[in-house]
Design a protein around this motif. Sequence first.
Motif, PDB file in Angstrom:
ATOM      1  N   THR A   4      -5.418   7.957  12.019  1.00 34.70           N
ATOM      2  CA  THR A   4      -4.852   8.670  10.879  1.00 34.70           C
ATOM      3  C   THR A   4      -3.433   8.193  10.620  1.00 34.70           C
ATOM      4  OG1 THR A   4      -6.139  10.642  11.457  1.00 34.70           O
ATOM      5  CG2 THR A   4      -4.304  10.940   9.922  1.00 34.70           C
ATOM      6  N   VAL A   5      -3.115   7.866   9.371  1.00 41.16           N
ATOM      7  CA  VAL A   5      -1.748   7.499   9.016  1.00 41.16           C
ATOM      8  C   VAL A   5      -0.907   8.771   8.971  1.00 41.16           C
ATOM      9  CG1 VAL A   5      -0.241   6.516   7.255  1.00 41.16           C
ATOM     10  CG2 VAL A   5      -2.465   5.466   7.722  1.00 41.16           C
ATOM     11  N   ILE A   6       0.124   8.846   9.818  1.00 44.65           N
ATOM     12  CA  ILE A   6       0.996  10.009   9.884  1.00 44.65           C
ATOM     13  C   ILE A   6       2.163   9.859   8.921  1.00 44.65           C
ATOM     14  CG2 ILE A   6       2.459  11.405  11.387  1.00 44.65           C
ATOM     15  CD1 ILE A   6      -0.515  11.619  11.976  1.00 44.65           C
ATOM     16  N   THR A   7       2.746   8.675   8.896  1.00 44.33           N
ATOM     17  CA  THR A   7       3.834   8.396   7.965  1.00 44.33           C
ATOM     18  C   THR A   7       3.879   6.905   7.692  1.00 44.33           C
ATOM     19  OG1 THR A   7       6.196   8.722   7.527  1.00 44.33           O
ATOM     20  CG2 THR A   7       5.589   8.073   9.745  1.00 44.33           C
ATOM     21  N   LYS A   8       4.462   6.537   6.579  1.00 42.55           N
ATOM     22  CA  LYS A   8       4.647   5.127   6.265  1.00 42.55           C
ATOM     23  C   LYS A   8       6.023   4.931   5.653  1.00 42.55           C
ATOM     24  CE  LYS A   8       2.253   5.361   1.788  1.00 42.55           C
ATOM     25  NZ  LYS A   8       1.195   4.772   0.946  1.00 42.55           N
ATOM     26  N   GLY A   9       6.556   3.724   5.807  1.00 36.82           N
ATOM     27  CA  GLY A   9       7.876   3.429   5.289  1.00 36.82           C
ATOM     28  C   GLY A   9       7.902   3.376   3.774  1.00 36.82           C
ATOM     29  N   ILE A  10       9.103   3.457   3.228  1.00 41.06           N
ATOM     30  CA  ILE A  10       9.284   3.378   1.776  1.00 41.06           C
ATOM     31  C   ILE A  10       8.848   2.008   1.275  1.00 41.06           C
ATOM     32  CG2 ILE A  10      11.036   3.380  -0.045  1.00 41.06           C
ATOM     33  CD1 ILE A  10      12.576   5.438   1.659  1.00 41.06           C
ATOM     34  N   ASP A  11       8.088   1.993   0.179  1.00 38.33           N
ATOM     35  CA  ASP A  11       7.560   0.774  -0.446  1.00 38.33           C
ATOM     36  C   ASP A  11       6.489   0.087   0.398  1.00 38.33           C
ATOM     37  OD1 ASP A  11       9.250   1.057  -2.668  1.00 38.33           O
ATOM     38  OD2 ASP A  11      10.866  -0.045  -1.676  1.00 38.33           O
ATOM     39  N   VAL A  12       5.962   0.767   1.382  1.00 40.70           N
ATOM     40  CA  VAL A  12       4.839   0.250   2.172  1.00 40.70           C
ATOM     41  C   VAL A  12       3.542   0.726   1.521  1.00 40.70           C
ATOM     42  CG1 VAL A  12       3.654   0.366   4.401  1.00 40.70           C
ATOM     43  CG2 VAL A  12       6.145   0.159   4.317  1.00 40.70           C
ATOM     44  N   SER A  13       2.599  -0.175   1.343  1.00 43.79           N
ATOM     45  CA  SER A  13       1.331   0.158   0.683  1.00 43.79           C
ATOM     46  C   SER A  13       0.191   0.177   1.697  1.00 43.79           C
ATOM     47  CB  SER A  13       1.019  -0.841  -0.424  1.00 43.79           C
ATOM     48  OG  SER A  13       0.910  -2.156   0.102  1.00 43.79           O
ATOM     49  N   GLU A  14      -0.827   0.940   1.380  1.00 44.02           N
ATOM     50  CA  GLU A  14      -2.027   0.988   2.222  1.00 44.02           C
ATOM     51  C   GLU A  14      -2.981  -0.117   1.773  1.00 44.02           C
ATOM     52  OE1 GLU A  14      -3.859   4.675   3.179  1.00 44.02           O
ATOM     53  OE2 GLU A  14      -2.044   5.844   2.791  1.00 44.02           O
ATOM     54  N   GLU A  15      -3.370  -0.937   2.735  1.00 46.68           N
ATOM     55  CA  GLU A  15      -4.324  -2.016   2.480  1.00 46.68           C
ATOM     56  C   GLU A  15      -5.669  -1.620   3.087  1.00 46.68           C
ATOM     57  OE1 GLU A  15      -3.861  -5.078   0.745  1.00 46.68           O
ATOM     58  OE2 GLU A  15      -2.213  -3.830   0.047  1.00 46.68           O
ATOM     59  N   GLY A  16      -6.529  -1.032   2.276  1.00 44.16           N
ATOM     60  CA  GLY A  16      -7.789  -0.536   2.797  1.00 44.16           C
ATOM     61  C   GLY A  16      -7.562   0.697   3.653  1.00 44.16           C
ATOM     62  N   LYS A  17      -8.498   0.965   4.555  1.00 45.69           N
ATOM     63  CA  LYS A  17      -8.445   2.168   5.373  1.00 45.69           C
ATOM     64  C   LYS A  17      -7.738   1.954   6.701  1.00 45.69           C
ATOM     65  CE  LYS A  17     -12.785   4.082   3.542  1.00 45.69           C
ATOM     66  NZ  LYS A  17     -14.147   4.570   3.899  1.00 45.69           N
ATOM     67  N   HIS A  18      -7.493   0.703   7.046  1.00 45.60           N
ATOM     68  CA  HIS A  18      -7.066   0.447   8.417  1.00 45.60           C
ATOM     69  C   HIS A  18      -5.789  -0.373   8.537  1.00 45.60           C
ATOM     70  CE1 HIS A  18     -10.987   2.029   9.162  1.00 45.60           C
ATOM     71  NE2 HIS A  18     -11.605   0.962   8.704  1.00 45.60           N
ATOM     72  N   SER A  19      -4.988  -0.469   7.482  1.00 44.88           N
ATOM     73  CA  SER A  19      -3.749  -1.235   7.612  1.00 44.88           C
ATOM     74  C   SER A  19      -2.732  -0.834   6.550  1.00 44.88           C
ATOM     75  CB  SER A  19      -4.018  -2.738   7.530  1.00 44.88           C
ATOM     76  OG  SER A  19      -4.468  -3.104   6.254  1.00 44.88           O
ATOM     77  N   LEU A  20      -1.464  -1.084   6.880  1.00 48.14           N
ATOM     78  CA  LEU A  20      -0.346  -0.891   5.970  1.00 48.14           C
ATOM     79  C   LEU A  20       0.329  -2.237   5.767  1.00 48.14           C
ATOM     80  CD1 LEU A  20       1.218   2.323   7.575  1.00 48.14           C
ATOM     81  CD2 LEU A  20      -0.359   2.229   5.639  1.00 48.14           C
TER      82      LEU A  20
END
Length: 342
Positions: free
Chosen positions: A85-101
């Motif tokens: 589960t993605v808990i947090t991501k950095g600013i301007d970071v995008s999700e690439e599919g279900k398993h990567s940022l």
Amino acid sequence: MRYRIFFLFVQVVLCCSINAQKTQEQAYVLADSLRANGLVAQVSMQQVNTKKEAKASLKVADVALFVEADKKEQDVLFSFPEGATVITKGIDVSEEGKHSLEWEHAFPADKPVQLYIATASDSAGNFTLYSGYAYLPEVNKWKLIGTCKVNGKWGALKSASSFTANLKKQPSALLVQQVWVQRGNGSFKELSATAAKAPVLAPFSNIDSLQQVKIDEEIIQQAIASGKTDAKNKAVDVYYSIVKEGTGRAVAVTDTVTVFYKGYLFSDDSVFDQTKEKPATFPLNRLIRGWQLALPYCKVGGKIKIVIPSGLAYSIRTRSPKIPPNSILVFEIEVVDAKPQQ
């Protein structure tokens, strides 16, 4: 006809050989005595001159952090297993599919980049947080790519690996030069045996800090407007409310304080730490900045509630399994005593 087919086959093989990638992988076994909870690698980068990508990565468990570079762009990717589960991501970071940022950034070719995977595990909850970071040498700051939660795994890291995939035309486009493991006490041990200086992970050297301040402020203001929090008074960038007026002297930032407290996340009220039967005692000036700014508004015998933006708490650090990076924190604190330091 057979000669023509053979000739075409040879051409295909030669073409594939010219454009094939040269890969190199190094595995590391981590002794239990290390109590390893993080991995850092220094990656040298050259300008890639082709459309094919060169890669350099770190991997622990099923989580990987890597740099990709081709002629047009450079990316940092953080990948994790199915079910995470993605808990947090950095600013301007995008999700690439279900398993990567993914985060796009143009790194300078003459300075090495550091990749950092930090973990924090919870045995009772049977999970581990994994956070991926990239160090930006041109500004001397860290970038949080993201944090994911993996259920069913906890404890110290047992193994890790580094990996590079370069084009044969550019065999040294991306190279993992040094690798360090982070011990449980926060110190580093080099795994690559090149006698390099250990990395310094400054807690607030965050490239997104100014933007995160604005984000946290907006979240807190919305909570005040909606009645979610009654901590409306502001001390610098910390919000507070006096729950109970004290009768003793006001707390000084240089005091050693004795307190009962409960700490929980502003986002969902989940408790990450609290005292029980006995109070805790510690020098106030050794605690997070949010405590130092707010507690002097309370007197001995009083009780205060404080809301601390992430930058005045633990910022982007993976502080504990119950405190993800960029968390706004709430503390309810009862001041039992406050003594000047001797």
